[in-house]
Enzyme design. Structure first.
Site, mmCIF file in Angstrom:
data_model
loop_
_atom_site.group_PDB
_atom_site.id
_atom_site.type_symbol
_atom_site.label_atom_id
_atom_site.label_comp_id
_atom_site.label_asym_id
_atom_site.label_seq_id
_atom_site.Cartn_x
_atom_site.Cartn_y
_atom_site.Cartn_z
ATOM 1 N N CYS A 53 79.330 61.440 3.385
ATOM 2 C CA CYS A 53 77.771 61.735 4.637
ATOM 3 C C CYS A 53 77.998 63.102 4.584
ATOM 4 O O CYS A 53 79.315 63.583 4.674
ATOM 5 C CB CYS A 53 78.246 61.430 6.135
ATOM 6 N N CYS A 92 77.059 56.269 16.911
ATOM 7 C CA CYS A 92 76.554 56.843 15.485
ATOM 8 C C CYS A 92 76.942 58.053 16.160
ATOM 9 O O CYS A 92 76.561 58.615 17.371
ATOM 10 C CB CYS A 92 75.466 56.690 15.325
HETATM 11 C C1 LIG Z 1 69.865 60.505 14.956
HETATM 12 C C2 LIG Z 1 70.440 59.813 13.724
HETATM 13 C C3 LIG Z 1 70.655 60.046 12.188
HETATM 14 C C4 LIG Z 1 71.339 60.206 10.927
HETATM 15 N N1 LIG Z 1 71.789 60.256 9.941
HETATM 16 C C5 LIG Z 1 72.447 59.798 9.469
HETATM 17 C C6 LIG Z 1 73.032 60.854 7.531
HETATM 18 O O1 LIG Z 1 72.475 62.326 7.777
HETATM 19 N N2 LIG Z 1 73.555 60.742 7.310
HETATM 20 C C7 LIG Z 1 73.379 58.711 6.975
HETATM 21 O O2 LIG Z 1 74.259 58.795 6.462
HETATM 22 N N3 LIG Z 1 73.636 58.465 7.873
HETATM 23 C C8 LIG Z 1 72.867 58.730 9.056
HETATM 24 N N4 LIG Z 1 72.250 57.974 10.480
HETATM 25 C C9 LIG Z 1 72.731 56.807 10.328
HETATM 26 C C10 LIG Z 1 71.749 55.546 9.416
HETATM 27 O O3 LIG Z 1 71.148 56.079 8.371
HETATM 28 C C11 LIG Z 1 70.227 55.581 9.734
HETATM 29 O O4 LIG Z 1 70.935 55.094 11.690
HETATM 30 C C12 LIG Z 1 69.621 54.384 9.350
HETATM 31 O O5 LIG Z 1 67.902 54.804 9.851
HETATM 32 C C13 LIG Z 1 69.648 52.593 9.571
HETATM 33 O O6 LIG Z 1 68.597 52.525 8.537
HETATM 34 P P1 LIG Z 1 68.849 51.168 9.192
HETATM 35 O O7 LIG Z 1 67.286 50.254 8.343
HETATM 36 O O8 LIG Z 1 69.399 50.010 9.415
HETATM 37 O O9 LIG Z 1 67.760 51.145 10.559
HETATM 38 P P2 LIG Z 1 66.366 51.909 10.868
HETATM 39 O O10 LIG Z 1 65.935 53.265 10.118
HETATM 40 O O11 LIG Z 1 65.898 52.666 12.454
HETATM 41 O O12 LIG Z 1 65.280 50.954 10.810
HETATM 42 C C14 LIG Z 1 65.398 49.946 11.126
HETATM 43 C C15 LIG Z 1 63.386 49.449 10.930
HETATM 44 O O13 LIG Z 1 62.857 47.683 11.427
HETATM 45 C C16 LIG Z 1 61.819 48.818 12.593
HETATM 46 N N5 LIG Z 1 62.089 46.934 13.279
HETATM 47 C C17 LIG Z 1 62.070 46.314 15.223
HETATM 48 N N6 LIG Z 1 62.222 45.013 15.303
HETATM 49 C C18 LIG Z 1 61.209 45.431 14.388
HETATM 50 C C19 LIG Z 1 60.977 43.974 14.923
HETATM 51 N N7 LIG Z 1 61.089 43.228 15.623
HETATM 52 N N8 LIG Z 1 59.734 43.696 13.422
HETATM 53 C C20 LIG Z 1 59.800 44.342 12.915
HETATM 54 N N9 LIG Z 1 60.247 45.524 12.514
HETATM 55 C C21 LIG Z 1 61.601 45.931 13.298
HETATM 56 C C22 LIG Z 1 61.777 49.040 13.225
HETATM 57 O O14 LIG Z 1 60.725 50.266 13.434
HETATM 58 C C23 LIG Z 1 62.802 50.448 11.720
HETATM 59 O O15 LIG Z 1 61.831 50.580 11.073
HETATM 60 C C24 LIG Z 1 71.438 58.618 11.454
HETATM 61 C C25 LIG Z 1 70.687 57.439 12.653
HETATM 62 C C26 LIG Z 1 70.443 58.603 13.471
HETATM 63 C C27 LIG Z 1 70.018 57.699 14.668
#
Ligand SMILES: Cc1cc2nc3c(=O)[nH]c(=O)nc-3n(C[C@H](O)[C@H](O)[C@H](O)COP(=O)(O)OP(=O)(O)OC[C@H]3O[C@@H](n4cnc5c(N)ncnc54)[C@H](O)[C@@H]3O)c2cc1C
Length: 425
Positions: free
Chosen positions: A353, A159
């Site tokens: 993005c 990332c």
């Molecule tokens: C700092 C940052 C900025 C970003 N900015 C952008 C952007 O501007 N544009 C873009 O397109 N993308 C961006 N991204 C990339 C991506 O869009 C994000 O990381 C996004 O939040 C990913 O979604 P996700 O659902 O996969 O993970 P997350 O949003 O992290 O969600 C995962 C969830 O699973 C939960 N979880 C974990 N383990 C368990 C368990 N055992 N039981 C139950 N729940 C659990 C966590 O608590 C969390 O709530 C960014 C990433 C980061 C790190």
């Protein structure tokens, strides 16, 4: 009746639950398992770290909206998935049986892989809103006694956008506070070149981001491997293409923010045939695990191979729109299975993005995200900063209202010819 369970109530899991609702028959039950009732908008974390947002401004309690949408919401967290038993073990000792499972658990942050990395070590993080709030306290302390800053990502990270964003918004904020002249800044990254982003660049991100770093007097080290981090200095090796160490440096810092490598969360890590060695979920072109065909995965927890070899390991980012395309395909595929049909919906994995610089920014469109591409475009302008603010407000509104893709969003995307789905049944 079918039991459908989604684990992870972050960006992908919350949208997944919303998109599954219209696919269900009256008798089916949908359960969302999160680690807490609070959603936070991860892309705004860098703003929290700089003090441009307060933590509560990017958080939403999901309890009411889940109730309104008739989604059973469990906030105790999943302890372990047992795919041979079609069962999710919950942290409180209970278990939930499923007919279809969607894993949306995002990343486990691998700070422990480098000595001194992360909030329990000597660097800040913006990956979680709690980290970002701590990073802000540290930033205020730093501003009272400025010195060198390091921003970047470590080997194996996937990332990179938020690392560039954070370097540029730090620069903007330090200039606002008139202390930028006291702060030498270095950007440290495993990418083979600036603007690679884990994607081999998008449009001309190499030139755009290099010129932005130059304009803002930020030095950089690419092909960087971080060896260790002490309270006030980082040991960094610059690696040549053949894997030999070209140069070793000890870079002093008063403030550092380094993005870690990601891996799969403990609830799924190490399950044979479900995950790869890093704990990411293996999926086919329908977002379905090839071995356990009633398990789907969406978001950062999905296994995607790197775009090509590099001197230092560099992963592929899973960006928001790409994740939304995984969610839409999965919802449609589960809907098809519930209706007695076959899965047929394939996500496009297109990436759109916006990377904010505080006063301007870079936008890019990669269709598909992995090269070679049909659309490969990037552009810089102050409009990107405003667009990112508008997007944050829009996205938080969608989550509060329980909508995944309002009709006007679909209409706009169709007009722009940006699609989430490749083929449909
Ligand atoms: C700092 C940052 C900025 C970003 N900015 C952008 C952007 O501007 N544009 C873009 O397109 N993308 C961006 N991204 C990339 C991506 O869009 C994000 O990381 C996004 O939040 C990913 O979604 P996700 O659902 O996969 O993970 P997350 O949003 O992290 O969600 C995962 C969830 O699973 C939960 N979880 C974990 N383990 C368990 C368990 N055992 N039981 C139950 N729940 C659990 C966590 O608590 C969390 O709530 C960014 C990433 C980061 C790190």
């Amino acid at each position: 009746m079918a039991e459908i369970v989604v684990i992870g109530a972050g960006l992908s899991g919350t949208l997944m639950a919303y998109e599954l609702v219209p696919q269900l028959r009256k008798e089916d039950r949908l359960t969302l398992v999160g680690e807490s009732s609070v959603f936070h908008f991860v892309p705004s974390n860098p703003w929290v770290a700089i003090g441009w947002r307060k933590k509560p401004e990017i958080e939403i309690d999901l309890t009411k909206v889940m109730k309104r949408k008739n989604i059973r919401f469990i906030t105790a967290g999943a302890k372990r998935v047992h795919p041979d038993e079609n069962r999710v073990e919950i942290e409180d000792g209970s278990s939930i049986a499923y007919d279809y499972l969607v894993i949306a658990t995002g990343p486990d942050l691998a700070f422990d892989e480098i000595a001194g990395l992360g909030p329990n070590g000597h660097t800040q993080s913006v990956c979680h809103v709690e980290h970002a709030a701590e990073a802000h306290d540290a930033f205020e302390r730093f501003c009272a006694a400025p010195g060198p800053i390091i921003v970047g990502a470590v080997q194996g990270a996937s990332c990179f956008g938020p690392a560039y964003e954070f370097a540029f918004i730090l620069d903007t904020e330090l200039r606002k506070r008139s202390i930028r002249d006291q702060v030498p800044m270095t950007f440290v990254t495993p990418e083979p070149y600036i603007g690679h982003l884990g994607l081999d660049g998008v449009g001309d991100t190499k030139t755009l981001l290099e010129s932005e770093l130059r304009d803002r007097h930020i030095k950089w080290i690419t092909n960087a491997r971080v060896k260790s981090i002490e309270p006030d200095a980082m040991e960094v090796e610059e690696v040549a293409e053949d894997g030999t160490v070209r140069k070793s440096e000890r870079i002093p810092f008063n403030y550092a923010m380094m993005l870690p490598a990601f891996r799969g969360v403990p609830a799924v890590h190490g399950i044979e045939k479900l995950t790869n060695p890093r704990g990411f979920i293996a999926v086919d072109k329908y977002q379905r695990n090839p071995a356990y065909q009633n398990i789907f995965a969406v978001g950062v927890c999905v296994a995607i191979p790197p775009v090509g070899p590099s001197a230092v390991p560099v992963g592929v980012p899973k960006t928001g729109f790409m994740i939304e395309s995984m969610v839409t395909a999965t919802a449609q595929n589960i809907g098809a299975l519930l209706a007695g049909k076959k899965v047929a919906w394939q996500p496009t994995w297109n990436a759109i993005c916006l990377a904010d610089f505080g006063d301007s920014g870079v936008a890019f469109v990669a269709q598909p995200q992995i090269p070679p591409r049909n659309v490969n475009w990037s552009s810089k302008g102050s409009w990107v900063h405003l667009a990112k603010i508008a997007f944050e407000k829009y996205f938080l509104r969608k989550i509060r209202r329980g909508e995944s893709e309002p009709f006007y969003e679909r209409f706009l995307m169709e007009k722009l010819n940006i699609k989430k789905i490749k083929e449909s049944a």
